[in-house]
Design a protein around this motif. Structure first.
Motif, PDB file in Angstrom:
ATOM      1  N   GLU B  35       0.839  -1.194   0.000  1.00  0.00           N
ATOM      2  CA  GLU B  35       0.000   0.000   0.000  1.00  0.00           C
ATOM      3  C   GLU B  35       0.880   1.252   0.000  1.00  0.00           C
ATOM      4  O   GLU B  35       1.952   1.261   0.592  1.00  0.00           O
ATOM      5  CB  GLU B  35      -0.879  -0.004   1.253  1.00  0.00           C
ATOM      6  CG  GLU B  35      -1.894   1.118   1.269  1.00  0.00           C
ATOM      7  CD  GLU B  35      -2.626   1.221   2.598  1.00  0.00           C
ATOM      8  OE1 GLU B  35      -3.798   1.521   2.584  1.00  0.00           O
ATOM      9  OE2 GLU B  35      -1.985   1.004   3.645  1.00  0.00           O
ATOM     10  N   VAL B  37       0.919   5.035   1.193  1.00  0.00           N
ATOM     11  CA  VAL B  37       0.245   6.028   2.019  1.00  0.00           C
ATOM     12  C   VAL B  37       0.993   7.345   1.878  1.00  0.00           C
ATOM     13  O   VAL B  37       2.210   7.410   2.048  1.00  0.00           O
ATOM     14  CB  VAL B  37       0.212   5.593   3.497  1.00  0.00           C
ATOM     15  CG1 VAL B  37      -0.395   6.695   4.358  1.00  0.00           C
ATOM     16  CG2 VAL B  37      -0.572   4.312   3.662  1.00  0.00           C
ATOM     17  N   ASP B 209      -2.331   5.589  -2.435  1.00  0.00           N
ATOM     18  CA  ASP B 209      -3.626   4.924  -2.324  1.00  0.00           C
ATOM     19  C   ASP B 209      -4.464   5.598  -1.244  1.00  0.00           C
ATOM     20  O   ASP B 209      -5.655   5.779  -1.380  1.00  0.00           O
ATOM     21  CB  ASP B 209      -3.439   3.455  -1.945  1.00  0.00           C
ATOM     22  CG  ASP B 209      -2.633   2.708  -2.985  1.00  0.00           C
ATOM     23  OD1 ASP B 209      -2.869   2.949  -4.177  1.00  0.00           O
ATOM     24  OD2 ASP B 209      -1.773   1.901  -2.599  1.00  0.00           O
ATOM     25  N   ARG B 210      -3.765   5.927  -0.145  1.00  0.00           N
ATOM     26  CA  ARG B 210      -4.446   6.626   0.946  1.00  0.00           C
ATOM     27  C   ARG B 210      -3.669   7.872   1.286  1.00  0.00           C
ATOM     28  O   ARG B 210      -2.455   7.922   1.145  1.00  0.00           O
ATOM     29  CB  ARG B 210      -4.528   5.717   2.177  1.00  0.00           C
ATOM     30  CG  ARG B 210      -5.604   4.663   2.050  1.00  0.00           C
ATOM     31  CD  ARG B 210      -5.926   4.083   3.408  1.00  0.00           C
ATOM     32  NE  ARG B 210      -4.750   3.575   4.080  1.00  0.00           N
ATOM     33  CZ  ARG B 210      -4.586   3.647   5.396  1.00  0.00           C
ATOM     34  NH1 ARG B 210      -5.497   4.208   6.150  1.00  0.00           N
ATOM     35  NH2 ARG B 210      -3.498   3.150   5.945  1.00  0.00           N
ATOM     36  N   VAL B 222      -7.674  10.933   7.517  1.00  0.00           N
ATOM     37  CA  VAL B 222      -7.128   9.826   6.741  1.00  0.00           C
ATOM     38  C   VAL B 222      -8.238   9.316   5.845  1.00  0.00           C
ATOM     39  O   VAL B 222      -9.396   9.251   6.267  1.00  0.00           O
ATOM     40  CB  VAL B 222      -6.666   8.661   7.652  1.00  0.00           C
ATOM     41  CG1 VAL B 222      -5.943   7.610   6.831  1.00  0.00           C
ATOM     42  CG2 VAL B 222      -5.768   9.154   8.752  1.00  0.00           C
ATOM     43  N   GLY B 223      -7.895   8.982   4.628  1.00  0.00           N
ATOM     44  CA  GLY B 223      -8.918   8.435   3.745  1.00  0.00           C
ATOM     45  C   GLY B 223      -8.320   8.025   2.427  1.00  0.00           C
ATOM     46  O   GLY B 223      -7.139   8.272   2.169  1.00  0.00           O
ATOM     47  N   ARG B 224      -9.125   7.382   1.601  1.00  0.00           N
ATOM     48  CA  ARG B 224      -8.658   7.002   0.272  1.00  0.00           C
ATOM     49  C   ARG B 224      -8.418   8.273  -0.524  1.00  0.00           C
ATOM     50  O   ARG B 224      -9.169   9.239  -0.397  1.00  0.00           O
ATOM     51  CB  ARG B 224      -9.697   6.114  -0.413  1.00  0.00           C
ATOM     52  CG  ARG B 224     -10.114   4.931   0.431  1.00  0.00           C
ATOM     53  CD  ARG B 224     -10.234   3.659  -0.385  1.00  0.00           C
ATOM     54  NE  ARG B 224      -9.047   3.343  -1.162  1.00  0.00           N
ATOM     55  CZ  ARG B 224      -8.059   2.547  -0.724  1.00  0.00           C
ATOM     56  NH1 ARG B 224      -8.095   2.019   0.461  1.00  0.00           N
ATOM     57  NH2 ARG B 224      -7.041   2.295  -1.493  1.00  0.00           N
ATOM     58  N   THR B 225      -7.378   8.251  -1.348  1.00  0.00           N
ATOM     59  CA  THR B 225      -6.955   9.458  -2.045  1.00  0.00           C
ATOM     60  C   THR B 225      -8.088  10.116  -2.812  1.00  0.00           C
ATOM     61  O   THR B 225      -8.342  11.305  -2.680  1.00  0.00           O
ATOM     62  CB  THR B 225      -5.806   9.125  -3.005  1.00  0.00           C
ATOM     63  OG1 THR B 225      -4.781   8.484  -2.261  1.00  0.00           O
ATOM     64  CG2 THR B 225      -5.263  10.365  -3.659  1.00  0.00           C
ATOM     65  N   GLU B 227     -11.259   9.837  -2.467  1.00  0.00           N
ATOM     66  CA  GLU B 227     -12.337  10.354  -1.619  1.00  0.00           C
ATOM     67  C   GLU B 227     -11.927  11.656  -0.947  1.00  0.00           C
ATOM     68  O   GLU B 227     -12.681  12.622  -0.916  1.00  0.00           O
ATOM     69  CB  GLU B 227     -12.705   9.315  -0.555  1.00  0.00           C
ATOM     70  CG  GLU B 227     -13.541   8.186  -1.111  1.00  0.00           C
ATOM     71  CD  GLU B 227     -13.576   7.003  -0.164  1.00  0.00           C
ATOM     72  OE1 GLU B 227     -13.358   7.196   1.046  1.00  0.00           O
ATOM     73  OE2 GLU B 227     -13.813   5.880  -0.656  1.00  0.00           O
TER      74      GLU B 227
END
Lengths: 316, 302
Positions: B35, B37, B209-210, B222-225, B227
């Protein structure tokens, strides 16, 4: 017409850096100069001030109100530098002297160029600090650069540049070293000062977003030549030169994608108004600046990925 | 089970004659294998301190950093077992040894991993440099090439977590997105996690990704990119995204966030963002929102 650059050629060590650059700066307007690194943006700015590296040879002409700057003797040029033409550099951490108070750095050239006394110079320096919105200008006068944050330092660098009421301000990547939130403040300041004092600003930047925010005219450079020049609205929305288009395509910003691929004409009505309302719309601009909510485009990073970073290939 | 778990991490900088600066004040974050981040925030918010604490380069005052369930121990003079975390530093002009050939420096990484089959030149090839560059010294390279070498050296140790601490900010604008994408591709390819720290939101958006947004020592969102980008919820994230000028040719000046980042030695009471927040409420001045994924009283989980 404040500053006229015609057919400027610069050669350093037998290598042609600029191959005939034409630019015109007008009072009260911001002229943006874009292009990738190595295209000669910075060299154009340095040539105006006669700050080119040793062993460089110039041809063509740079005229400030009809006076030729390229052939000016060093003593005369020293009066222009910092007096009539001022410069703001990329990194405020290195462009300010770390061991002199900012008051000293603000007044030194003021006293030299304008022949002001100590007290007069100080009064003017404090006024300038207020103008670039440094809180507590009186106390700030006696402080050192390390006591300020990056954004503050760049504001001080701008104040230093403005100290002798120049006609032309050359800003070489003034916001590249700053955070986006601070960048917004510095851009607003630059735009405001340009409108208020009638400065002619040459804004050198690789960031087309910055360009779009403050520049009235945009020129795009590639390999020492200006490949496209025109009003901001036209150059950024309907680029004529393939290189400009490639630069815009390489941006990760999704908003541009539909305009580029699907409906190229959809942006025309807005761009028309953008063109007409350029120089005097400084106040209107700040009113409409809440752009964060309009950012609806989601991450279309796949398309941006493939189009990025290779503008050269497409231009040829 | 995530690869890296940072739980309520507190890092303090102590220097004599100065108040204690709490650079990271209770940050929690997790990175899974494979992942990417992205950690973003203004300068001085503690991003780099967090990264250094994760590597064990900074002593931890409170909270925990666990890699694969094992706590990360401070880096000392002794040989370390933990080589699964590798870092790419900000300035490749300082992070490479100027007196050693780049091939030898990459070989250090290979030796760490006990890898005898790979040659340094193979790694140079992976980061897009010619094989015969292994015999050269760092001064013969440009900034972008040096950063590629630094990435090759980090990858040589077969990391399972790669940390990039502003790895692109010292590079030329044209090389930035290339190097960032290279890091992402190589990390994902090898199945490693990547914690990418940058203040450049446009690049983070491309590769992460995040996204984790940090403000004054705390992670505020924090969140998905996609979103976070489409619908930022924390007022600070909104301000941060709103400040990016758009190249649309409309001449719209970006929105300005008033005020400066407060001194981390003396953070404001209550929510750390409240003096600059356009939506400040009474509760923000009194109580600090210590919940996720959006640390804001407007988005309190029910």
């Amino acid at each position: 017409m404040t500053l006229d650059i015609t057919d400027l050629k610069v050669t350093i060590g037998g290598k042609e850096i600029l191959r005939g650059v034409d630019l015109t700066l007008t009072a009260g307007r911001v002229h943006g100069l874009a292009g990738e690194s190595g295209s000669g943006k910075t060299m154009t700015g340095l040539a105006v001030l006669g700050l080119l590296p040793h062993g460089s040879r110039t041809a063509g002409s740079i005229r400030l109100d009809g006076r030729e700057l390229l052939t000016l003797p060093p003593k005369e040029l020293n009066k222009v530098r910092g007096g009539e033409v001022a410069m703001v550099f990329q990194d405020p951490a290195t462009s300010l002297h770390p061991m002199l108070t900012i008051g000293r750095q603000l007044t030194e050239h003021m006293r030299h160029h304008l022949g002001l006394g100590r007290a007069e110079a100080k009064a003017r320096a404090v006024e300038l600090l207020g103008k670039v919105r440094i809180p507590g200008p009186e106390e700030a006068y006696g402080r050192f650069p390390h006591q300020f944050s990056g954004g503050m330092r760049q504001r001080i660098a701008i104040a230093v540049a403005l100290a002798c009421s120049p006609k032309v301000l050359i800003a070489d990547e003034p916001t590249t070293a700053l955070d986006v939130t601070v960048q917004a403040g510095v851009l607003r300041l630059l735009r405001g000062l340009c409108d208020e004092l009638g400065l002619a600003v040459l804004l050198v930047t690789h960031d087309l977003g910055v360009m779009s925010a403050v520049a009235d005219e945009v020129s795009v450079m590639k390999d020492g030549l200006v490949v496209e020049s025109g009003p901001r609205g036209r150059v950024l929305r309907e680029p004529a030169h393939p290189y400009t288009r490639a630069l815009l395509d390489s941006l990760p910003d999704a908003e541009l994608d539909p305009a580029e691929s699907g409906t190229p004409k959809s942006g025309t009505p807005e761009s028309g108004t953008a063109k007409s309302g350029t120089a005097k719309s400084g106040t209107a601009k700040s009113g409409t600046a809440r752009s964060g909510t309009a950012r609806s485009g989601t991450a279309r990073s796949e398309t941006a990925n493939s189009g990025a970073a290779e503008p050269d290939a497409e231009a040829r | 089970m995530s690869l890296l778990t940072i739980d309520d991490l507190v890092v303090e900088h102590r220097s004599p004659g100065r108040p204690v600066v709490r650079a990271v004040a209770g940050a929690s974050l997790a990175v899974a294998a494979g992942e990417v981040v992205g950690l973003v925030g203004e300068s001085g918010c503690g991003k780099s301190t967090l990264a250094r604490a994760v590597c064990g380069l900074n002593p931890v005052t409170g909270g925990s950093v666990a890699f694969d369930g094992q706590p990360v121990t401070p880096l000392g003079l002794r040989r370390r077992k933990l080589t699964g975390i590798q870092m790419v530093f900000q300035d490749p002009y300082a992070s490479l040894n100027p007196r050693r050939r780049v091939g030898d420096q990459i070989a250090d990484g290979l030796r760490t991993a006990g890898d005898t089959t790979t040659a340094p030149a193979d790694l140079l090839e992976r980061v897009g440099l010619p094989r015969d560059f292994a015999g050269r010294h760092p001064h013969e390279f440009s900034g972008g090439q040096r950063q590629r070498i630094a990435i090759a050296r980090a990858l040589a140790a077969r990391p399972r977590l790669l940390i990039g601490d502003e790895p692109i900010s010292a590079l030329d604008a044209s090389a930035q997105s290339q190097v960032a994408k290279l890091m992402r591709d190589l990390a994902v390819e090898s199945g490693a996690g990547l914690l990418f720290i940058s203040h450049d939101l446009s690049v983070v958006r491309l590769i992460a990704d995040r996204i984790a947004v940090m403000y004054l020592g705390r992670i505020v969102e924090v969140g998905r990119t996609a979103e976070v980008w489409a619908e930022p919820r924390h007022p600070y994230t909104k301000a941060l995204l709103g400040a990016i000028p758009k190249p649309d040719g409309m001449g719209v000046l970006p929105a300005e966030l008033p005020g400066d980042v407060p001194d981390p030695a003396n953070p404001p009471a209550g929510c750390r963002f409240h003096p600059r927040c356009p939506l400040v409420m009474d509760v923000c001045r009194e109580k600090e929102p210590d919940f996720g994924p959006v640390a804001c009283w407007l988005h309190e989980p029910k």
